[in-house]
Each structure stands twice: as C-alpha cells, then as structure tokens.
Design a protein around this motif. Structure first.
Motif, PDB file in Angstrom:
ATOM      1  N   LYS A  43       0.826  -1.190   0.000  1.00 42.45           N
ATOM      2  CA  LYS A  43       0.000   0.000   0.000  1.00 42.45           C
ATOM      3  C   LYS A  43       0.871   1.254   0.000  1.00 42.45           C
ATOM      4  CE  LYS A  43      -3.810  -0.650   0.052  1.00 42.45           C
ATOM      5  NZ  LYS A  43      -4.700  -1.070  -1.075  1.00 42.45           N
ATOM      6  N   ASP A  53      -2.599   4.086   3.396  1.00 46.87           N
ATOM      7  CA  ASP A  53      -3.785   3.227   3.291  1.00 46.87           C
ATOM      8  C   ASP A  53      -3.453   1.762   3.579  1.00 46.87           C
ATOM      9  OD1 ASP A  53      -2.396   2.723   0.957  1.00 46.87           O
ATOM     10  OD2 ASP A  53      -4.095   3.008  -0.391  1.00 46.87           O
ATOM     11  N   PHE A  54      -2.435   1.559   4.405  1.00 49.04           N
ATOM     12  CA  PHE A  54      -2.024   0.208   4.810  1.00 49.04           C
ATOM     13  C   PHE A  54      -2.897  -0.298   5.954  1.00 49.04           C
ATOM     14  CE2 PHE A  54       0.660   3.574   6.623  1.00 49.04           C
ATOM     15  CZ  PHE A  54       0.299   3.469   7.945  1.00 49.04           C
ATOM     16  N   PHE A  55      -2.636  -1.558   6.359  1.00 45.55           N
ATOM     17  CA  PHE A  55      -3.345  -2.187   7.474  1.00 45.55           C
ATOM     18  C   PHE A  55      -2.335  -2.506   8.574  1.00 45.55           C
ATOM     19  CE2 PHE A  55      -5.604  -2.961   3.566  1.00 45.55           C
ATOM     20  CZ  PHE A  55      -6.901  -2.602   3.897  1.00 45.55           C
ATOM     21  N   GLU A 108      -2.240  -3.575  12.892  1.00 41.12           N
ATOM     22  CA  GLU A 108      -2.963  -3.870  14.123  1.00 41.12           C
ATOM     23  C   GLU A 108      -2.001  -4.352  15.192  1.00 41.12           C
ATOM     24  OE1 GLU A 108      -6.850  -5.859  13.875  1.00 41.12           O
ATOM     25  OE2 GLU A 108      -6.518  -5.972  11.710  1.00 41.12           O
ATOM     26  N   MET A 121       0.505  -6.807  13.520  1.00 40.16           N
ATOM     27  CA  MET A 121       0.214  -7.323  12.176  1.00 40.16           C
ATOM     28  C   MET A 121       0.304  -6.202  11.151  1.00 40.16           C
ATOM     29  SD  MET A 121      -2.950  -9.937  12.784  1.00 40.16           S
ATOM     30  CE  MET A 121      -4.115  -8.742  13.409  1.00 40.16           C
ATOM     31  N   TYR A 147      -0.057  -5.387   6.976  1.00 42.90           N
ATOM     32  CA  TYR A 147      -0.502  -5.884   5.664  1.00 42.90           C
ATOM     33  C   TYR A 147      -0.400  -4.709   4.691  1.00 42.90           C
ATOM     34  CZ  TYR A 147      -3.472  -8.455   2.301  1.00 42.90           C
ATOM     35  OH  TYR A 147      -3.970  -9.107   1.202  1.00 42.90           O
ATOM     36  N   GLY A 179      -7.961   0.003   8.457  1.00 42.09           N
ATOM     37  CA  GLY A 179      -7.040   0.635   7.525  1.00 42.09           C
ATOM     38  C   GLY A 179      -7.628   0.663   6.124  1.00 42.09           C
ATOM     39  N   GLY A 180      -6.758   0.982   5.139  1.00 42.20           N
ATOM     40  CA  GLY A 180      -7.229   1.071   3.768  1.00 42.20           C
ATOM     41  C   GLY A 180      -7.388   2.519   3.342  1.00 42.20           C
ATOM     42  N   GLY A 181      -7.994   2.707   2.176  1.00 48.99           N
ATOM     43  CA  GLY A 181      -8.020   4.019   1.547  1.00 48.99           C
ATOM     44  C   GLY A 181      -9.330   4.764   1.703  1.00 48.99           C
ATOM     45  N   PHE A 203      -3.549 -13.221   5.327  1.00 47.11           N
ATOM     46  CA  PHE A 203      -4.392 -12.041   5.120  1.00 47.11           C
ATOM     47  C   PHE A 203      -4.972 -12.053   3.714  1.00 47.11           C
ATOM     48  CE2 PHE A 203      -1.700 -10.018   8.511  1.00 47.11           C
ATOM     49  CZ  PHE A 203      -2.718  -9.941   9.448  1.00 47.11           C
ATOM     50  N   GLN A 204      -4.087 -12.340   2.747  1.00 50.53           N
ATOM     51  CA  GLN A 204      -4.523 -12.303   1.342  1.00 50.53           C
ATOM     52  C   GLN A 204      -5.653 -13.299   1.091  1.00 50.53           C
ATOM     53  OE1 GLN A 204      -1.246 -11.747  -1.350  1.00 50.53           O
ATOM     54  NE2 GLN A 204      -2.293 -12.897  -2.959  1.00 50.53           N
ATOM     55  N   TYR A 256      -9.018 -12.081   2.811  1.00 48.25           N
ATOM     56  CA  TYR A 256      -9.767 -11.051   2.066  1.00 48.25           C
ATOM     57  C   TYR A 256     -10.579 -11.702   0.954  1.00 48.25           C
ATOM     58  CZ  TYR A 256      -8.015  -6.819   4.283  1.00 48.25           C
ATOM     59  OH  TYR A 256      -7.769  -5.821   5.180  1.00 48.25           O
ATOM     60  N   PRO A 296      -5.365  -8.687  -5.123  1.00 48.78           N
ATOM     61  CA  PRO A 296      -4.715  -8.403  -3.838  1.00 48.78           C
ATOM     62  C   PRO A 296      -4.112  -7.000  -3.853  1.00 48.78           C
ATOM     63  CG  PRO A 296      -4.044 -10.540  -4.727  1.00 48.78           C
ATOM     64  CD  PRO A 296      -4.804  -9.853  -5.798  1.00 48.78           C
ATOM     65  N   LEU A 297      -4.039  -6.305  -2.760  1.00 47.75           N
ATOM     66  CA  LEU A 297      -4.358  -6.885  -1.478  1.00 47.75           C
ATOM     67  C   LEU A 297      -5.851  -6.878  -1.162  1.00 47.75           C
ATOM     68  CD1 LEU A 297      -1.502  -5.087   0.502  1.00 47.75           C
ATOM     69  CD2 LEU A 297      -1.441  -7.300  -0.640  1.00 47.75           C
ATOM     70  N   ASN A 298      -6.582  -5.861  -1.576  1.00 47.98           N
ATOM     71  CA  ASN A 298      -7.926  -5.702  -1.025  1.00 47.98           C
ATOM     72  C   ASN A 298      -8.937  -5.110  -2.001  1.00 47.98           C
ATOM     73  OD1 ASN A 298      -6.338  -3.303  -0.781  1.00 47.98           O
ATOM     74  ND2 ASN A 298      -7.850  -2.457   0.606  1.00 47.98           N
ATOM     75  N   ALA A 324     -11.935  -3.429   0.016  1.00 50.41           N
ATOM     76  CA  ALA A 324     -12.275  -4.062   1.280  1.00 50.41           C
ATOM     77  C   ALA A 324     -11.274  -3.673   2.362  1.00 50.41           C
ATOM     78  CB  ALA A 324     -12.274  -5.582   1.119  1.00 50.41           C
ATOM     79  N   ALA A 325     -11.683  -3.835   3.608  1.00 47.69           N
ATOM     80  CA  ALA A 325     -10.780  -3.626   4.745  1.00 47.69           C
ATOM     81  C   ALA A 325     -11.197  -4.564   5.865  1.00 47.69           C
ATOM     82  CB  ALA A 325     -10.824  -2.180   5.216  1.00 47.69           C
ATOM     83  N   GLN A 326     -10.213  -4.991   6.649  1.00 46.82           N
ATOM     84  CA  GLN A 326     -10.497  -5.871   7.786  1.00 46.82           C
ATOM     85  C   GLN A 326      -9.862  -5.311   9.049  1.00 46.82           C
ATOM     86  OE1 GLN A 326      -9.141  -9.883   7.029  1.00 46.82           O
ATOM     87  NE2 GLN A 326     -10.507 -10.146   5.273  1.00 46.82           N
ATOM     88  N   VAL A 327     -10.510  -5.635  10.164  1.00 49.11           N
ATOM     89  CA  VAL A 327      -9.899  -5.350  11.462  1.00 49.11           C
ATOM     90  C   VAL A 327     -10.290  -6.476  12.419  1.00 49.11           C
ATOM     91  CG1 VAL A 327     -11.752  -3.880  12.374  1.00 49.11           C
ATOM     92  CG2 VAL A 327      -9.398  -3.438  13.048  1.00 49.11           C
ATOM     93  N   HIS A 328      -9.382  -6.838  13.304  1.00 52.88           N
ATOM     94  CA  HIS A 328      -9.590  -7.959  14.228  1.00 52.88           C
ATOM     95  C   HIS A 328      -9.742  -7.435  15.642  1.00 52.88           C
ATOM     96  CE1 HIS A 328      -7.362  -9.309  10.708  1.00 52.88           C
ATOM     97  NE2 HIS A 328      -7.927 -10.477  10.862  1.00 52.88           N
TER      98      HIS A 328
END
Lengths: 96, 258
Positions: free
Chosen positions: A11, A32-34, A36, A73, A75, B84-86, B112-113, B116, B138-140, B152-156
């Motif tokens: 990203k 715009d990275f991930f 955590e 983490m 990504y 995260g993400g744009g 992760f890949q 998603y 990829p990635l999202n 897409a975006a993920q958070v845990h």
C-alpha cells in the motif's frame, strides 16, 4: 518534509517529518495500509524520532522492527517500506 | 480454536433505514465487539447512507487525503473508520457498502490475502450471476475488465473479524476528485494515469437499479451460506449512538492522523 512510497505489492506509505538539530522530529507515518493494533502507529513514529538525518534505510528499518512486538500485524506495510518513505521525505529537496 | 465453515454459523442480516456516516462508523465498532463477545450471531450488514461522506482509513492523514474546503462546499462530512485502507467517496445511492462480522475461527489459518478473498467469494459469485466477470485483486480490491469495482478492509477485535467493503454503484468522478487528493505515487503501479478511470461502477456494468444488485447479493449469500433476517438490538443502537457522539464525531478521532 513529506515523502511517499507505494510499496510494491503493498500500500501507500507516507511520512511527514521535520529535522531539528540534524535529527528527525515530529515524525508522522500515514497511508492506506493495514496495521494492528492501531496503537502500533505511535510506536513506529516514536521509533523514528531522533534518528540522525543521514541514517540509512537499513538503520531506520531495523529500529522500526525492534520497536514492534511480535503480535503486531502489518498488511501492505513493512519496516523497509517505512524506511524508504523516510529517506524520500529527507531527499525531497535534493530531488527537486 | 477449530476452523469453522460459513454453514457452522447462524448468519443474520441487518438492512435498516438510512443512517448517518458517524453512526455507521460506530455500528461497525459495536457489532464487531458483540460478535467477538458471543452476544450476537455472525452478521451481514448492508449499509444505507443518510448523507454524503468521505470515509478515510484508520491511518490516513486527514490533510493529505481530503480537501476539507471542497468537502465543506459540497456538504460532505468527513469520517474516519476503525479499519485501515483508503479513502472512499460516498453519496447516498452511489455505493453499495456492507460489513461482515465473523468469528475469527472462520478464517483461522488463512493468510491475510486468503482471508480477504475468502470473505468476498460470495460477492464474486453474485456479480457473475449479474453477468460481471470480477475477481479479487490483492491486497484488497474487487476488480473487473472495466476497472476497479470495490475495496475491502479488515480489522480484528477480541475473537471477531470485521470485513467491510464499499462497491461503486455510480460515481460523480469530478466531485470525487475535487474532494479527495489522489496522489501520483498512489497510481504509480496501477498502470493508469487518470484516477477517475480506475473505477468502473456497477450501474454501467449491470444496467440494473442499485436495489436489484443488493437483492441479488443478499440472495446469493443466503443460498451459499444461509441467512436469517435479523435486526439491530435496541441496546446495540444506544451503544453505537453514544460512541458516535463521544468518539466518532470528535475532532480528536477524525484528525487523529492529522
């Protein structure tokens, strides 16, 4: 000073910073990275703070890696990509 | 923790009347916690937007991403999400946004890949049923021959994973480019010069009303994974409204990365 690096396969990694007395100050990573947990952002900023302005990519990446605990983490982001963005921020005037 | 399958869970659908951008941010936070704590069954939530918004990613710089003056001029609220993400440019009726709140066991052992792509496989199938050949990039991103369709975006959080996606249904590209600052570096490995050309919305690709696309998506999810019609609990809504006021509408949160 501002540097951007689109990590290949990752990203956008952005660094804003100042240099005071030859050292990095007010370092702000964004993009715009991930990442955590999200508190790791401040950990990374603090790890870069105070480095000499001529620190090389390897030294910058190493200090980011050492500051982060094993459960962080990433990504689309890496210590190396952050280091490239820092160097780009510092080299902006030379490139212009 | 054993890996679980979609069918091991009693999936619930939430699709309510339009809600404010701030409340949407807070609902994602609250519902992820509820699923993580085991107080809510895994849930698919389809969003309806009450007003236009720019939604920036958790780690994006407000100043670098958004022309705040242009946003004000167009009456567009700027909010920051938990993942995260744009940045996303939202006008009611122009996007299809959904969240999946799942136990982490559903993606246990996946990279992760892989995770998603896993969470959106049903969407690719639904798009295929609508005649759109789409795939995961990829990635999202979800993309097609015509261009990008969705991000897409993920958070845990504590045993749960939030996977949320915004799809472009229609787009006012000129207004989007007025409000979002999309830098050249970002586009450097995308092979295109024009940011507007990167997105190919569902309206032009399907010729269908937005509601029909959503109906197809819900039907596909229901067929593949099982889905009951559910609703927000009153206590969840109260909690989300409170979080909206105290956190998600605060300048400290929105400007957290200045």
């Amino acid at each position: 000073m501002h540097g951007e690096y689109k990590m290949p396969g990752g990203k956008l990694v952005v660094i804003d910073l100042a240099v005071r007395d030859g050292r990095l100050a007010d370092v702000q990573l964004s993009g715009d990275f991930f990442l955590e947990p999200d508190s790791a952002l401040d950990t990374i900023n603090r790890a870069l703070e105070g480095h000499p302005e001529h620190a090389d990519e390897a030294a910058l990446a190493a200090s980011v890696r050492h500051a982060l605990s094993a459960d962080v983490m990433m990504y689309g982001l890496s210590p190396e990509a952050i280091a490239v963005a820092v160097r780009r921020a510092l080299h902006r005037e030379a490139e212009a | 923790m054993m890996r679980t399958d979609w069918r091991d869970h009693d999936w619930q659908l939430i699709h309510t009347a339009p809600q404010s951008p701030t409340l949407h941010m807070a609902l994602d936070d609250v519902l992820t916690h509820e699923v993580g704590a085991g107080r809510r069954a895994p849930t698919l939530r389809i969003w309806e937007w009450a007003s236009p918004a720019v939604v920036i990613g958790r780690f994006q710089s407000l100043r670098n991403e958004v022309d705040s003056e242009a946003a004000r001029r167009h009456g567009i609220e700027v909010v920051r999400r938990v993942s995260g993400g744009g940045a996303m440019f939202i006008e009611p009726g122009n996007t299809i946004t959904y969240s999946i709140y799942a136990p982490q066991s559903l993606v246990k052992g996946l990279s992760f890949q892989e995770a998603y792509a896993f969470f959106d496989a049903w969407v690719l199938q639904a798009l295929g049923e609508l005649g759109i050949k789409a795939w995961y990039q990829p990635l999202n991103d979800i993309t097609s021959e015509g261009g990008k369709i969705a991000g897409a975006a993920q958070v845990h959080r504590g045993g749960a994973v939030l996977h949320h996606v915004t799809m472009a249904y229609d787009i006012d590209a000129a207004k989007m480019l007025d409000v979002l600052r999309i830098g050249r570096e970002k586009l450097s490995d995308k092979g295109t010069v024009s940011a507007a050309k990167r997105v190919d919305p569902l309206r032009s690709q399907t010729g269908l009303p937005r509601e029909a696309v959503i109906e197809r998506m819900v039907a596909t999810f229901r067929r593949l994974h099982g889905l009951s019609d559910g609703s927000l609990r009153a206590d969840e809504l109260v909690q989300a409204e409170a979080l909206g006021h105290t956190k998600f509408s605060s300048p400290a949160w929105i400007g957290d990365v200045a």
